[in-house]
Design a protein around this motif. Structure first.
Motif: not given
Length: 154
Positions: A66, A68-69, A72, A74-76, A129, A134-135, A138
């Motif tokens: 895991t 961070i993108c 955005c 967010d975790p990926m 992502h 993506c979020n 965001m």
């Protein structure tokens, strides 16, 4: 899982070949002193062949981490599959980048850091992502700050 779970006392081993298998999970990444990888689930293997002058070390990892993108935040998840061969030298000082030096006084080989490095150098430079994943909040915010040709013309 404790940090010393990945430390091999080479002084306690005789000449020969040794195989180790590990399951690297969130606890493994929590004890590392960096934040690039947030967690994951990987299978890791190490094969160590020792002689009286040093040895050969083969490392392999396979699984999901895991991160961070970069777009955005967010975790990926990223898939990692990597192998590496290294030379083990008994020396208090490093001799070159391809050697793993083990101080003959303490005899400790830290596989944890070697696994972490193998994982991180085999990740893509940009963590992003796939399109549309993506979020959305965001993405909307990013769209409001996009520079268009009309903005440039003004």
């Amino acid at each position: 899982m404790k940090q010393n779970d990945w430390i091999i006392d080479i002084n306690a081993l005789k000449e020969g070949t040794y195989e180790y298998e590990f399951h690297l999970d969130d606890a493994f990444f929590a004890v590392q002193e960096t934040t690039e990888v947030q967690g994951g689930t990987l299978n890791a293997k190490a094969q160590l062949s020792l002689n009286k002058w040093g040895g050969a070390l083969h490392l392999a990892v396979e699984g999901i981490v895991t991160v961070i993108c970069d777009r955005c935040l967010d975790p990926m998840e990223e898939h990692v599959s990597a192998e590496e061969n290294l030379q083990v030298k008994f020396s208090a000082a490093a001799t070159n980048d391809e050697d793993v030096c083990v101080d003959p006084q303490d005899g400790e080989l830290d596989l944890g850091w070697l696994f972490y490095e193998l994982i991180t150098i085999n990740l893509p430079i940009v963590h992003r992502h796939h399109a549309g994943e993506c979020n959305p909040q965001m993405e909307e915010l990013l769209q409001t700050h996009l520079c268009t040709e009309e903005d440039v013309a003004e």
